[in-house]
Design an enzyme around this catalytic site. Structure first.
Site, mmCIF file in Angstrom:
data_model
loop_
_atom_site.group_PDB
_atom_site.id
_atom_site.type_symbol
_atom_site.label_atom_id
_atom_site.label_comp_id
_atom_site.label_asym_id
_atom_site.label_seq_id
_atom_site.Cartn_x
_atom_site.Cartn_y
_atom_site.Cartn_z
ATOM 1 C CE LYS A 1 -1.414 5.422 -0.712
ATOM 2 N NZ LYS A 1 -1.664 4.016 -0.872
ATOM 3 C CE LYS B 1 -3.676 6.849 3.021
ATOM 4 N NZ LYS B 1 -5.053 6.504 2.977
ATOM 5 C CG HIS C 1 -2.059 0.911 1.196
ATOM 6 N ND1 HIS C 1 -2.287 1.872 2.157
ATOM 7 C CD2 HIS C 1 -3.066 1.049 0.302
ATOM 8 C CE1 HIS C 1 -3.373 2.550 1.860
ATOM 9 N NE2 HIS C 1 -3.868 2.079 0.747
ATOM 10 C CG ASP D 1 1.360 16.642 23.342
ATOM 11 O OD1 ASP D 1 0.142 16.909 23.343
ATOM 12 O OD2 ASP D 1 1.867 15.779 24.087
ATOM 13 C CG ASP E 1 19.340 11.696 -9.453
ATOM 14 O OD1 ASP E 1 19.261 10.634 -10.099
ATOM 15 O OD2 ASP E 1 19.379 12.815 -9.986
ATOM 16 C CG HIS F 1 -7.008 8.889 0.286
ATOM 17 N ND1 HIS F 1 -5.691 8.671 -0.075
ATOM 18 C CD2 HIS F 1 -7.584 7.659 0.325
ATOM 19 C CE1 HIS F 1 -5.477 7.384 -0.264
ATOM 20 N NE2 HIS F 1 -6.604 6.746 -0.021
#
Length: 387
Positions: free
Chosen positions: A183, A361, A181, A366, A188, A359
């Site tokens: 991404k 995450k 999952h 704090d 370089d 979408h």
């Protein structure tokens, strides 16, 4: 308990289902110990002196947790830029791809055959023809509906392309449960992208129904790029059985990019001995002094996460959870709400995002700690997926 009931009442059919779906692959040795050591420990130890990092005392235990369970070393002096618009991220990614002179490593759960996917593919093909090493990993399930011709054109241009854990008979294999999952992209060895955005048009212009898509992705420069590179090369060994640990893939950070961000790149997988990212979330929730703000598109948490959220909220920590009002699955919406009610009773504040499909995450705590990646607050991300 569910499997016991199935085997009791449907002994023959239940046994067949258990054979294909019920057996855990967590302990399968997919990567040999020696190869893993060469891919991870050797380059990390050789190219960075970790003892030079000045670690914050208030998060020393969390840092130690990730270092001990995940070999996730802390890297100081990173410069991080956050993108909340798909168009901005795409423009930055294309700009960095255009600068590539040595190698491009790209790994996405979804690589869509649409205007955005073809644009990125054509840039990669152009760089491959110019002599740049280009390696691409896509998830076989995430790209089920993408025609093979899309990736064959990349191969014909000299790009090394692999599907992650191909599934030939999806209805009769447990491999469908264990998906990559992630991404990420490394260019370089000096700049990396990672977060929640895939290569698809909806991340830029929204869905076909007109729903806007809200997401978060990061561009990282500095030593943390080494860790992203390591994550890719370990996955590359998984799909290609080619051990890549050459020094040229870990160049020294360039001058003038030093920033103030201390970073750990934490990975998790169903074959790891510990649920690393889930343990980190629990630790963050239980260590928080003032607040923990979280957002996730899917909220199907494991019991340890629910316990930590309730415990933190009942202890007086301001725990807030943001979910999309409407997602891309009505069934998941209904399922999420059953868990939401459980958290509300403990004092967790729940907010519903109404300006599209969120979408992202994210976790912020704090005023000092944040996380951003591919991990949803659900059992699949914590236990089944490579995140």
């Amino acid at each position: 308990m569910a499997w016991i009931l199935i085997l009791m009442f449907l002994p023959i059919v239940g046994l067949v289902f258990y054979f294909f779906f019920g057996r855990s692959q967590r302990r399968v040795r997919m990567i040999g110990k020696k190869s893993y050591s060469r891919l991870l420990k050797k380059p990390m130890a050789e190219y960075l002196a970790q003892d030079s990092c000045a670690l914050p005392i208030n998060y020393s235990r969390l840092i130690s947790l990730f270092r001990n369970t995940n070999q996730a070393f802390p890297f100081d002096g990173n410069r991080v830029e956050a993108y909340t618009l798909g168009l901005s991220m795409l423009q930055s990614l294309l700009r960095e791809l255009g600068k590539a002179t040595k190698h491009i490593h790209m790994e996405f759960y979804i690589f869509e055959d649409d205007a955005i996917g073809r644009l990125v593919r054509d840039v990669l093909m152009e760089k491959a023809r110019a002599g740049v090493e280009v390696r691409v990993i896509y998830d076989d399930v995430g790209c089920w509906h993408v025609p093979n011709a899309f990736f064959e054109r990349m191969r014909d241009a000299g790009i090394d392309v692999h599907a992650f854990m191909p599934v030939k008979f999806p209805a009769f294999t447990s491999k469908i449960n264990y998906r990559n999952h992630r991404k990420l992209c490394v260019i370089d060895g000096t700049v990396a992208f990672l977060g929640g955005m895939n290569i698809a048009r909806r991340y830029v212009s929204g869905t076909a129904s007109g729903q806007q898509w809200r997401d978060t992705h990061l561009r990282v420069r500095g030593g943390a790029v080494y860790a992203v590179q390591c994550a890719f090369l370990i996955d590359w060994y998984f799909v290609d059985r080619t051990l890549i640990s050459n020094r040229k893939y870990y160049p020294a950070p360039g001058t003038g990019i030093a920033g103030g961000c201390l970073a750990q790149v934490v990975t998790s997988s169903p074959i790891a001995p510990w649920p690393d990212i889930m343990q980190g979330y629990v630790r963050i929730l239980l260590e928080a002094k003032q607040y923990v703000y979280m957002e996730t598109p899917y909220f199907l948490p494991t019991e340890p996460i629910l316990f930590a959220m309730r415990t933190a909220a009942l202890s007086g920590v301001d725990v807030r959870l943001m979910l999309p009002m409407h997602g891309d699955s009505r069934l998941l919406e209904w399922a999420s709400m059953t868990y939401v009610l459980n958290t509300l009773r403990a004092g967790v504040k729940v907010y519903l995002y109404t300006s599209g499909f969120n979408h992202s995450k994210l976790l912020v705590s704090d005023d000092y700690l944040c996380t951003c990646g591919s991990t949803n607050i659900d059992f699949r991300s914590f236990e089944n997926n490579f995140e």
